[in-house]
Design a protein around this motif. Structure first.
Motif, PDB file in Angstrom:
ATOM      1  N   GLN A   1       4.010  18.998  -6.468  1.00  0.00           N
ATOM      2  CA  GLN A   1       4.575  19.255  -7.815  1.00  0.00           C
ATOM      3  C   GLN A   1       5.649  19.710  -7.271  1.00  0.00           C
ATOM      4  O   GLN A   1       5.800  21.327  -7.040  1.00  0.00           O
TER       5      GLN A   1
ATOM      6  N   ASN B   1       5.096  22.120 -15.032  1.00  0.00           N
ATOM      7  CA  ASN B   1       4.905  21.254 -15.713  1.00  0.00           C
ATOM      8  C   ASN B   1       4.738  21.421 -16.992  1.00  0.00           C
ATOM      9  O   ASN B   1       4.003  21.478 -18.098  1.00  0.00           O
TER      10      ASN B   1
ATOM     11  N   SER C   1      -0.568  24.980 -10.471  1.00  0.00           N
ATOM     12  CA  SER C   1      -0.398  23.791  -9.568  1.00  0.00           C
ATOM     13  C   SER C   1       0.699  22.975  -8.719  1.00  0.00           C
ATOM     14  O   SER C   1       1.337  22.262  -8.243  1.00  0.00           O
ATOM     15  N   GLN C   2       2.184  24.410  -8.782  1.00  0.00           N
ATOM     16  CA  GLN C   2       3.077  23.965  -8.405  1.00  0.00           C
ATOM     17  C   GLN C   2       3.499  24.006  -7.145  1.00  0.00           C
ATOM     18  O   GLN C   2       3.100  25.752  -6.561  1.00  0.00           O
TER      19      GLN C   2
END
Length: 1020
Positions: free
Chosen positions: A135, A139, A222-223
């Motif tokens: 990712q 987000n 989560s990046q």
């Protein structure tokens, strides 16, 4: 809901009629005096309004206003949740409920400056290398920044939800207010000061925006970026620059709520969760770059480097989360526990006392505790290990309140402040003291009210004109009774009611059974019956009060404690070695200069430099070392190393990460420094890995074992950076989910390079008012010959490609590393001006080394290239002399040229040959005295010297091994002693060490378990 006040009344000795009359009068008075204020409340009342004017007077108490001021037989008056008056001669208001606190102590409630109380639980998600694939961008929905680990827009006050269960556990340990924030991300937003009252949030939030919080932990993001500690620090650094640009530049790219919040948060108290001594210094260094003084939340090992902690000028928040003793009864388990972990278990409780002695300001915190109920016990333990009680109280009251700019509200018992205070049975940190009540915002919360009145002592009980001496023992909450002949009886106290059984004989056939009440003046009386059935009245008069025993915890202060080592591992020093003048006499000296190899020669070292080379030199005051039959060489320089790096060698999440710096994550505690000194290495070039085309900036260090990170760094050298080509860069070996990051082909690698340097040229032309970009800054340094490239490479086609790209953009490739096909393109490398740093005989470990040959180094050397042999491996670096010797075997290289490949040649490649790499007058005294020919497999370094300091000595090493064995035995016995005494223990935890190689993609990618000496035993 606010607890019913009638149920909250403490033990006061008023009649029920007086009690009720005063409560009614107080209510009537409030209706008149306080109506206008109460009428302004916005919350509706479901029923009849019942405003109350709560006024209490606590009399005859020992009042500790603050750590410096204690009042005897004093009175505290509170009204409407605030302190109205405090002192020895205070007028008690007529409407006050009077509470007799004779024999009690009153303290300010504690303040915790680091908490996540009332914050929602954070769910950790995947990151770099997760099963969901990469990712690249945030987000997070909304007009926020590009990286979701930056959460500066988060405000704790908007997330806060009072939690009575957690509040109760904190109140029971003495806390009345905490600074809380969401414990998630690198930038975590703001913290709020809240009380621990069981009230609605709008009443318990004391200050909505107090602090801004940061860490090196990306939290729930989560990046992919950042995946390493060096990437995290680079992101922080870039955020500061971007926020400055966003604040001052009219040419913004649009609304960025994260940067806007970042700027808005800067005037607040800046708190950094470091959790480690070296991270504390890393955070402080970032803060210094941008004029920010962080408050540093510690991790518990900072006592190991007190001078460095003091130099930060920071206030520290010290958690009292001490490690439990390990169950080392089974020697097979115990051998995997490092000495460092054992020593930390012993010395961790000394941290607060050491900070006090060093004059470093600090607060104490209950954060990190698995069970908050252990907090007060741990404070007492810190006191037993050197912390003064006065400083302990200050660190829990005034210090945190002052730190968060709330000392006008909390932190001491002064008029006008919130009525947050404790009522205790004795000095608050005494082992046998009980916290009876914790008043928060003027509301009473019972903690342990049993034993409010301590009945213990000696009494004369008179029944029907006969006196019976008795003694009441036990605890205030669970007293016991014996007569003058030590025959046990029975006592039950319920509030002011008391029941007694006095046994006159051991068989219990003759006894008095009494019941009655305890009066407000401590008079006991009632009625009872003897064994004959005779009724009568009784009274009790105390003849002697109870004297508490001395705290047993303080006995531990006299126990033997081990010493701090520098660094804090088994082979560390108790006192750092000092520079000395040394004369090495009558050795075979390998100069690496035109003089070549000199037999029977002396070398004199003065002030860390090589002062003289010759025969029969005068020693003067220098220490003399006999080199007869031994060989003296320059120290080995490892051109390609990944030792001494914390939390990741690769920031492999993007194709270009030239903004990251190995210098930010140097780890001085890495035992590989000592191991490599034992192999004759004196300097190491710490490189970023090979996960991306343009990796991070490297750092050359000298192996000054025991020094801190800044002291390890090789000063005044040209900066270098790691590039990479081949399979790692195009992610051939990353797994099927890693198919989205560009590049995926060798052709794409060339395009990444062309794009990066095109952007760098445009960036340089943009002028001084541009947004500063750390990634492009490093590339501009390359273009301007201020930073130099070391490139991971294998295949000749890519080697040619990079040289052509360099020619196109006007820069040079300084060094091709690995370069196992270098023999194919040596002539082109020479024309380009590149050098080579290679392996001696590695081949066949992946497809792009299929054409590797052991004659590679010799062929390149004969073409005229500067050739070095490197390790890329913590273990191989201990035998680089033997790796160099392989070219003598395979290629017929001369012995002196072979030695130069691990000494002078890497110094030339790294632009430091004017200082190290040969034995020449004026150069740094980085030397190795070998027991045998330095290229022999039998040669062992007897002394390794850096800057005239002996950092490895073979004889000293034997002494250290004996010390390690003795220290382990002592600490093992001490841990076993804790177990025998019933103290909690934990199962033995193997001590893990991170060993990195070029291709390791994540922090903690490869773990090695250490034995008792800190030596690796096996992988996991």
């Amino acid at each position: 809901m606010k607890p019913d006040l009638l149920q909250q009344r403490p033990q006061c000795y008023l009649s029920r009629l007086t009690y009720a009359r005063r409560a009614v009068l107080a209510a009537i008075g409030l209706l008149v005096a306080g109506f206008s204020a109460r009428a302004q409340e916005t919350w509706p009342v479901n029923g009849v309004a019942d405003p109350k004017n709560d006024c209490y007077a606590f009399t005859h108490a020992t009042i500790v206003k603050d750590a410096q001021t204690t009042l005897s037989n004093a009175t505290l008056v509170i009204r409407d949740g605030k302190i109205a008056a405090v002192g020895a001669a205070v007028t008690i208001p007529k409407d006050a409920v009077v509470i007799d606190c004779k024999g009690k102590f009153i303290y300010p409630s504690f303040v915790d400056a680091y908490s996540d109380y009332g914050m929602p639980a954070v769910q950790r998600r995947g990151g770099f290398g997760s099963s969901t694939g990469p990712q690249f961008l945030s987000n997070t929905k909304g007009a926020y920044g590009w990286n979701q680990a930056i959460k500066s827009e988060v405000n704790a006050v908007q997330l806060f939800n009072a939690d009575e269960t957690k509040a109760k556990s904190l109140r029971e340990q003495g806390f009345g207010a905490v600074l809380t924030h969401q414990n998630d991300g690198i930038a975590r937003g703001t913290g709020a000061l809240v009380s621990l009252a069981a009230e609605r949030e709008n009443k318990t939030v004391l200050l909505p925006r107090v602090s801004a919080h940061y860490s090196f932990d990306k939290g729930s993001s989560s990046q992919d970026y950042p995946s390493s500690l060096m990437g995290t620090i680079a992101l922080l650094r870039q955020q500061y620059l971007d926020a400055q640009w966003y604040r001052s530049s009219p040419a913004k790219e649009g609304l960025n709520l994260s940067l806007q919040a970042w700027n808005d948060n800067q005037p607040l108290v800046q708190v950094f969760e470091a959790n480690d001594k070296w991270n504390a210094l890393r955070a402080d260094k970032v803060g210094d770059e941008f004029g920010v003084q962080y408050v540093i939340k510690a991790g518990g090992n900072e006592y190991q480097r007190l001078p460095e902690m003091a130099a930060t000028k920071a206030v520290f928040i010290l958690p009292l989360n001490y490690p439990q003793a390990m169950d080392v009864e089974d020697p097979n388990d115990a051998r995997f526990v490092s000495l460092a972990d054992m020593k930390h278990w012993e010395l961790a409780p000394t941290a607060a006392g050491a900070f006090e002695k060093a004059g470093i300001p600090f607060c104490l915190s209950a954060t990190d505790l698995k069970d908050v109920k252990t907090f007060l016990g741990n404070v007492r333990k810190a006191i037993a290990y050197g912390l003064s009680e006065q400083k302990a109280l200050e660190a829990l009251t005034k210090a945190p309140a002052t730190l968060i700019k709330a000392y006008d509200k909390i932190g001491s018992l002064d008029a006008g402040k919130l009525a947050n205070f404790l009522i205790t049975s004795g000095p608050v940190f005494a082992e046998n003291t009980t916290i009876h009540q914790n008043w928060v915002q003027g509301i009473r919360y019972a903690v342990k009210e049993d034993g409010w009145k301590d009945p213990r002592g000696s009494y004369n009980i008179t029944f029907n004109n006969t006196t019976y001496p008795v003694e009441i023992k036990g605890t205030p909450a669970a007293p016991s009774l014996v007569n003058k002949d030590s025959i046990a009886g029975k006592i039950e106290i319920d509030g002011q009611l008391v029941k007694l059984i006095i046994n006159k004989t051991k068989d219990g056939q003759q006894q008095l059974r009494l019941s009655g009440a305890i009066g407000p003046d401590n008079t006991w009386n009632g009625s009872g019956q003897d064994e004959k059935g005779t009724y009568g009245n009784w009274t009790a008069l105390q003849t002697k009060g109870f004297t508490p025993k001395a705290d047993t915890a303080k006995k531990k202060a006299s126990q033997e404690l081990g010493k701090i080592y520098y660094p804090f591992v088994g082979y560390g020093y108790e006192t750092l070695p000092k520079q000395e003048d040394i004369l090495i006499r009558n050795a075979t000296v390998w100069t690496n200069e035109k003089e070549g190899k000199l037999e029977g020669t002396d070398v004199l070292v003065r002030n860390g430099k090589i002062a003289q080379i010759g025969k029969g030199l005068s020693a003067g005051n220098a220490r003399v070392v006999d080199g007869t039959g031994k060989h003296l060489t320059p120290g080995i320089l490892d051109e390609h190393s990944h030792i001494a790096i914390s939390r990741g060698v690769n920031e492999g999440t993007q194709s270009v990460t030239s903004e990251v710096r190995t210098a930010d994550v140097v780890n001085p505690d890495d035992v590989n420094i000592y191991r490599q000194l034992s192999g004759g290495v004196t300097s190491s070039h710490l490189l970023h890995g090979s996960a991306n085309t343009i990796g991070g900036q490297s750092q050359l260090i000298k192996l000054r074992w025991g020094a801190n990170a800044e002291q390890l760094k090789f000063q005044h050298w040209d900066g270098f950076i790691k590039f990479a080509l081949g399979e790692n860069v195009k992610q051939s070996n990353w797994g099927e989910r890693q198919r989205t990051r560009f590049p995926q082909t060798r052709m794409g690698v060339e395009q990444v390079l062309a794009d990066a340097f095109t952007r760098a040229k445009d960036y340089e032309k943009a002028g001084a008012n541009k947004r500063r970009d750390l990634e492009l800054d490093a590339l501009v340094e390359i273009l301007n010959k201020k930073r130099f490239i070391t490139c991971h490479s294998y295949v000749q086609s890519e080697i040619n490609m990079l040289m052509k790209t360099a020619d196109r953009f006007g820069f040079k490739v300084n060094t091709f590393t690995h370069i196992l096909e270098g023999y194919k393109v040596a002539d082109k490398m020479k024309a380009h001006g590149a050098g080579a740093s290679t392996f001696a005989d590695w081949w066949a470990y992946k497809m792009e080394v299929a054409d590797a040959i052991p004659q590679n180094a010799t062929i390149m050397q004969r073409v005229g290239l500067t050739v070095a042999i490197n390790s890329d491996d913590a273990e191989m670096a201990r035998r680089l002399n033997q790796e160099a010797a392989k070219s003598v075997k395979y290629g017929g290289m001369s012995e002196e040229d072979a030695l130069k490949m691990v000494t002078l040649n890497p110094a030339r490649l790294l632009h430091v040959a004017d200082r190290i790499g040969s034995i020449k007058t004026g150069k740094d005294a980085d030397l190795v005295l070998w027991s045998d020919h330095p290229l022999s497999i039998y040669a062992k370094p007897e002394k390794t010297i850096v800057d005239g300091i002996v950092y490895f000595d073979k004889e000293k090493d034997l002494e250290l091994r004996a010390r390690i064995a003795a220290e382990r035995a002592r600490l093992t016995a001490k841990m076993l002693g804790d177990k025998k005494q019933g103290m909690p223990t934990q199962r033995p935890v193997p001590s893990r060490e991170e060993i990195y190689h070029c291709e390791d993609l994540q922090a903690g990618h490869q773990h090695h378990i250490l034995d008792e000496h800190g030596a690796e035993t096996f992988n996991q």
